[in-house]
Design a protein around this motif. Structure first.
Motif, PDB file in Angstrom:
ATOM      1  N   MET A 133       0.922  -1.253   0.010  1.00  0.00           N
ATOM      2  CA  MET A 133      -0.134  -0.433   0.220  1.00  0.00           C
ATOM      3  C   MET A 133       0.912   0.909   0.194  1.00  0.00           C
ATOM      4  SD  MET A 133      -2.772   1.299   2.690  1.00  0.00           S
ATOM      5  CE  MET A 133      -3.009   2.576   3.045  1.00  0.00           C
ATOM      6  N   PRO A 134       1.168   2.449  -0.816  1.00  0.00           N
ATOM      7  CA  PRO A 134       1.480   3.372  -0.715  1.00  0.00           C
ATOM      8  C   PRO A 134       1.129   4.108   0.096  1.00  0.00           C
ATOM      9  CG  PRO A 134      -0.301   3.122  -2.563  1.00  0.00           C
ATOM     10  CD  PRO A 134      -0.215   1.488  -1.760  1.00  0.00           C
ATOM     11  N   ILE A 135       2.488   5.488   0.539  1.00  0.00           N
ATOM     12  CA  ILE A 135       1.788   6.166   1.677  1.00  0.00           C
ATOM     13  C   ILE A 135       1.397   7.091   1.708  1.00  0.00           C
ATOM     14  CG2 ILE A 135       4.717   5.546   2.469  1.00  0.00           C
ATOM     15  CD1 ILE A 135       5.440   8.160   1.474  1.00  0.00           C
ATOM     16  N   SER A 136       0.912   7.387   2.537  1.00  0.00           N
ATOM     17  CA  SER A 136      -0.495   8.909   2.539  1.00  0.00           C
ATOM     18  C   SER A 136       0.019   9.785   1.699  1.00  0.00           C
ATOM     19  CB  SER A 136      -1.579   9.033   3.635  1.00  0.00           C
ATOM     20  OG  SER A 136      -0.293  10.086   4.755  1.00  0.00           O
ATOM     21  N   PRO A 137      -0.920  10.696   0.995  1.00  0.00           N
ATOM     22  CA  PRO A 137      -0.255  11.839   0.590  1.00  0.00           C
ATOM     23  C   PRO A 137       0.304  12.726   1.564  1.00  0.00           C
ATOM     24  CG  PRO A 137      -2.339  11.361  -0.428  1.00  0.00           C
ATOM     25  CD  PRO A 137      -1.811  10.628   0.483  1.00  0.00           C
ATOM     26  N   GLN A 138      -0.557  13.351   2.536  1.00  0.00           N
ATOM     27  CA  GLN A 138       0.365  13.908   3.635  1.00  0.00           C
ATOM     28  C   GLN A 138       1.710  13.710   4.570  1.00  0.00           C
ATOM     29  OE1 GLN A 138      -0.569  17.102   4.745  1.00  0.00           O
ATOM     30  NE2 GLN A 138       1.246  16.286   5.679  1.00  0.00           N
ATOM     31  N   LEU A 139       2.088  12.465   4.125  1.00  0.00           N
ATOM     32  CA  LEU A 139       3.546  11.166   4.453  1.00  0.00           C
ATOM     33  C   LEU A 139       4.555  12.170   3.294  1.00  0.00           C
ATOM     34  CD1 LEU A 139       5.241  10.007   7.037  1.00  0.00           C
ATOM     35  CD2 LEU A 139       3.951   8.190   5.735  1.00  0.00           C
ATOM     36  N   HIS A 140       3.454  11.565   2.192  1.00  0.00           N
ATOM     37  CA  HIS A 140       4.859  11.374   1.179  1.00  0.00           C
ATOM     38  C   HIS A 140       5.211  13.214   1.390  1.00  0.00           C
ATOM     39  CE1 HIS A 140       6.143  12.361  -3.234  1.00  0.00           C
ATOM     40  NE2 HIS A 140       6.087  11.095  -3.251  1.00  0.00           N
ATOM     41  N   ALA A 141       4.359  14.167   1.319  1.00  0.00           N
ATOM     42  CA  ALA A 141       4.420  15.601   1.318  1.00  0.00           C
ATOM     43  C   ALA A 141       5.938  16.060   2.475  1.00  0.00           C
ATOM     44  CB  ALA A 141       3.012  16.806   1.591  1.00  0.00           C
ATOM     45  N   ASP A 142       4.955  15.274   3.791  1.00  0.00           N
ATOM     46  CA  ASP A 142       6.179  15.605   4.785  1.00  0.00           C
ATOM     47  C   ASP A 142       7.235  15.503   4.657  1.00  0.00           C
ATOM     48  OD1 ASP A 142       3.960  16.570   6.028  1.00  0.00           O
ATOM     49  OD2 ASP A 142       3.317  15.009   7.545  1.00  0.00           O
ATOM     50  N   ASP A 151      19.156  11.079  -1.960  1.00  0.00           N
ATOM     51  CA  ASP A 151      18.456  10.732  -3.071  1.00  0.00           C
ATOM     52  C   ASP A 151      17.993  10.049  -3.174  1.00  0.00           C
ATOM     53  OD1 ASP A 151      20.244  13.423  -3.522  1.00  0.00           O
ATOM     54  OD2 ASP A 151      21.868  13.121  -4.364  1.00  0.00           O
ATOM     55  N   ALA A 152      18.441   8.684  -2.589  1.00  0.00           N
ATOM     56  CA  ALA A 152      18.054   7.495  -2.766  1.00  0.00           C
ATOM     57  C   ALA A 152      16.202   7.676  -2.275  1.00  0.00           C
ATOM     58  CB  ALA A 152      18.669   6.287  -2.430  1.00  0.00           C
ATOM     59  N   ALA A 153      16.288   7.769  -1.094  1.00  0.00           N
ATOM     60  CA  ALA A 153      14.956   8.153  -0.797  1.00  0.00           C
ATOM     61  C   ALA A 153      14.008   8.456  -1.714  1.00  0.00           C
ATOM     62  CB  ALA A 153      14.848   9.074   1.095  1.00  0.00           C
ATOM     63  N   LEU A 154      14.714  10.144  -2.210  1.00  0.00           N
ATOM     64  CA  LEU A 154      13.852  10.630  -2.704  1.00  0.00           C
ATOM     65  C   LEU A 154      13.408   9.904  -3.777  1.00  0.00           C
ATOM     66  CD1 LEU A 154      15.679  14.577  -2.304  1.00  0.00           C
ATOM     67  CD2 LEU A 154      13.289  13.665  -1.155  1.00  0.00           C
ATOM     68  N   GLY A 155      14.190   9.110  -4.816  1.00  0.00           N
ATOM     69  CA  GLY A 155      14.040   8.232  -5.862  1.00  0.00           C
ATOM     70  C   GLY A 155      12.816   6.907  -5.172  1.00  0.00           C
ATOM     71  N   ARG A 156      13.007   6.993  -4.039  1.00  0.00           N
ATOM     72  CA  ARG A 156      12.009   5.906  -3.692  1.00  0.00           C
ATOM     73  C   ARG A 156      10.704   6.450  -3.474  1.00  0.00           C
ATOM     74  NH1 ARG A 156      15.807   4.523  -0.125  1.00  0.00           N
ATOM     75  NH2 ARG A 156      14.962   5.193   1.379  1.00  0.00           N
ATOM     76  N   GLU A 203       9.534   8.838  -5.261  1.00  0.00           N
ATOM     77  CA  GLU A 203       9.281   8.957  -6.949  1.00  0.00           C
ATOM     78  C   GLU A 203       8.578   7.869  -7.833  1.00  0.00           C
ATOM     79  OE1 GLU A 203       8.279  12.324  -7.508  1.00  0.00           O
ATOM     80  OE2 GLU A 203       8.564  12.695  -5.569  1.00  0.00           O
ATOM     81  N   SER A 204       9.512   7.069  -7.304  1.00  0.00           N
ATOM     82  CA  SER A 204       9.094   5.535  -7.548  1.00  0.00           C
ATOM     83  C   SER A 204       7.799   5.214  -7.131  1.00  0.00           C
ATOM     84  CB  SER A 204      10.627   4.728  -8.305  1.00  0.00           C
ATOM     85  OG  SER A 204      10.710   4.323  -6.511  1.00  0.00           O
ATOM     86  N   GLY A 205       7.412   5.227  -5.611  1.00  0.00           N
ATOM     87  CA  GLY A 205       6.437   4.380  -4.947  1.00  0.00           C
ATOM     88  C   GLY A 205       6.708   3.469  -4.212  1.00  0.00           C
ATOM     89  N   GLY A 206       8.401   3.060  -4.379  1.00  0.00           N
ATOM     90  CA  GLY A 206       8.513   2.577  -3.274  1.00  0.00           C
ATOM     91  C   GLY A 206       9.462   2.308  -1.900  1.00  0.00           C
ATOM     92  N   TYR A 207       8.707   3.989  -1.809  1.00  0.00           N
ATOM     93  CA  TYR A 207       8.985   5.060  -0.379  1.00  0.00           C
ATOM     94  C   TYR A 207       7.927   3.691   0.580  1.00  0.00           C
ATOM     95  CZ  TYR A 207      10.464   7.725   3.387  1.00  0.00           C
ATOM     96  OH  TYR A 207      10.952   8.394   4.304  1.00  0.00           O
TER      97      TYR A 207
END
Length: 130
Positions: free
Chosen positions: A1-10, A74-79, A81-85
């Motif tokens: 399940m992808p993270i919430s939009p709020q968590l993504h933004a934070d 940078d790796a975390a930002l990549g994950r 953006e790709s949906g793997g975070y």
């Protein structure tokens, strides 16, 4: 399940700010008025040479640490953006939101991290270095 939009933004905001802060510190150390890294950066005319070498070594160690941190960000930002975070790279389960907010570059859930640390302790006899 992808993270919430709020968590993504934070998380994106935290990671981006950390990256900018780190790059600013690196630029100041390397290109500032009194660069801390470079040939002879810590050797004054009457300075103790071993002490200057120790300071240079410490600056190089810090630069290596900052480089590794930039890579993690940078790796975390990549994950992100790709949906793997937010997915543990060890077991594939979701990483707790509190853990992600506390350490946005984290790649493992708490259970896997504890298992990895115990394994390292058995192998080296020392706790992992952070």
């Amino acid at each position: 399940m992808p993270i919430s939009p709020q968590l993504h933004a934070d998380v994106e905001r935290k990671l981006t700010q950390s990256r900018e802060d780190l790059l600013g510190a690196v630029r100041a150390r390397v290109y500032g008025d009194d660069p801390a890294i470079g040939p002879g950066a810590h050797t004054a005319q009457n300075e103790d040479r071993p002490q200057a070498e120790m300071i240079s070594h410490n600056e190089e160690h810090l630069a290596d640490h900052e480089s590794a941190l930039l890579h993690e960000i940078d790796a975390a930002l990549g994950r992100l953006e790709s949906g793997g975070y937010g997915i543990c790279v060890e077991c594939g389960r979701e990483i707790a939101e509190q853990r992600l907010l506390a350490t946005p570059t984290v790649q493992t859930c708490i259970e896997c991290q504890e298992r990895l640390e115990k394994k390292q302790m058995r192998a080296t006899g020392r706790p992992p270095q952070i």
